[in-house]
Design an enzyme around this catalytic site. Structure first.
Site, PDB file in Angstrom:
ATOM      1  N   ASP A  13     -10.072  -5.140  -4.384  1.00  0.00           N
ATOM      2  CA  ASP A  13      -9.502  -4.255  -3.362  1.00  0.00           C
ATOM      3  C   ASP A  13     -10.518  -3.153  -3.034  1.00  0.00           C
ATOM      4  O   ASP A  13     -10.946  -2.426  -3.932  1.00  0.00           O
ATOM      5  CB  ASP A  13      -8.201  -3.635  -3.886  1.00  0.00           C
ATOM      6  N   SER A  40       0.835  -1.193   0.000  1.00  0.00           N
ATOM      7  CA  SER A  40       0.000   0.000   0.000  1.00  0.00           C
ATOM      8  C   SER A  40       0.882   1.261   0.000  1.00  0.00           C
ATOM      9  O   SER A  40       1.640   1.471  -0.946  1.00  0.00           O
ATOM     10  CB  SER A  40      -0.970  -0.059   1.184  1.00  0.00           C
ATOM     11  N   HIS A  57      -7.386  -6.001   0.024  1.00  0.00           N
ATOM     12  CA  HIS A  57      -6.188  -5.158   0.174  1.00  0.00           C
ATOM     13  C   HIS A  57      -5.026  -5.950   0.791  1.00  0.00           C
ATOM     14  O   HIS A  57      -4.130  -5.378   1.400  1.00  0.00           O
ATOM     15  CB  HIS A  57      -6.544  -3.940   1.045  1.00  0.00           C
TER      16      HIS A  57
END
Length: 196
Positions: A136, A73, A163
């Site tokens: 996601d 991320s 995610h």
């Protein structure tokens, strides 16, 4: 000389040893003396600012030419920006994206303030692997695909990982083990050649 793996978490991770897959992956990969894996709580963990994270990655986590950076991320954005300035053995990007998507916290990080230097990143990373999922909840697939296209990444595409916040990511581990095996074999070959 050991190969280093540095896990760079996403923002807001709290105690990184207990968050997402980070602690699990660290335990699986940390096998000194051949492989040293680093996982630390990051400075400015909520905003994940580039000005704090890139120097921390360089100076405290010791990311260098012998390092594989695993970025998740915000950590993926940090890994990409790191490779605009420094060479590494490889980067593994998990849930990577290219823009702040209109989010003020993402904008404040600094990663998305200018165009990505795709060619430079490719030139500075020995390999680039990417993990993404079409379901996601935070990142549209178009963002993840833009990273894959820009970097010509070895893309591992899923439709059921969200995610990547589960505690275990076996496919990620398998790719890293394969890359580590290749790097260690190359090190052995160059050591043998130097000894002759």
């Amino acid at each position: 000389m050991p190969v280093r793996v540095v896990i760079v978490p996403g923002n807001g991770a709290g105690n990184v040893q207990q968050c997402n897959f980070y602690g699990w992956l660290h335990r699986k990969l940390h096998c000194p003396p051949a492989v040293v894996c680093a996982l630390r709580n990051m400075p400015d963990p909520v905003r994940a600012s580039e000005k704090a994270w890139i120097p921390f990655m360089r100076n405290d986590l010791e990311c260098a030419e012998d390092t594989i950076i695993v970025g998740h991320s915000s950590g993926a954005a940090a890994a990409m920006r790191f490779c605009e300035s420094y060479k590494v053995a490889g980067i593994v990007l998990v849930s990577a994206y290219t823009s702040d998507m209109g989010d003020s916290l993402e904008a404040a990080s600094g990663y998305f303030s200018r165009p990505w230097q795709w060619d430079t990143i490719r030139g500075n990373a020995g390999f680039i692997a990417q993990f993404g999922s079409t379901d996601d909840p935070f990142l549209p697939w178009s963002e993840q695909q833009a990273v894959a296209d820009g970097l010509h990444a070895e893309l591992h595409k899923f439709d059921d990982r969200g995610h990547f916040q589960n505690t275990a990511q076996p496919e990620l581990l398998a790719v890293l083990q394969q890359k580590l095996k290749q790097l260690l074999a190359a090190q052995n070959e160059s050591s043998e050649a130097a000894a002759e």
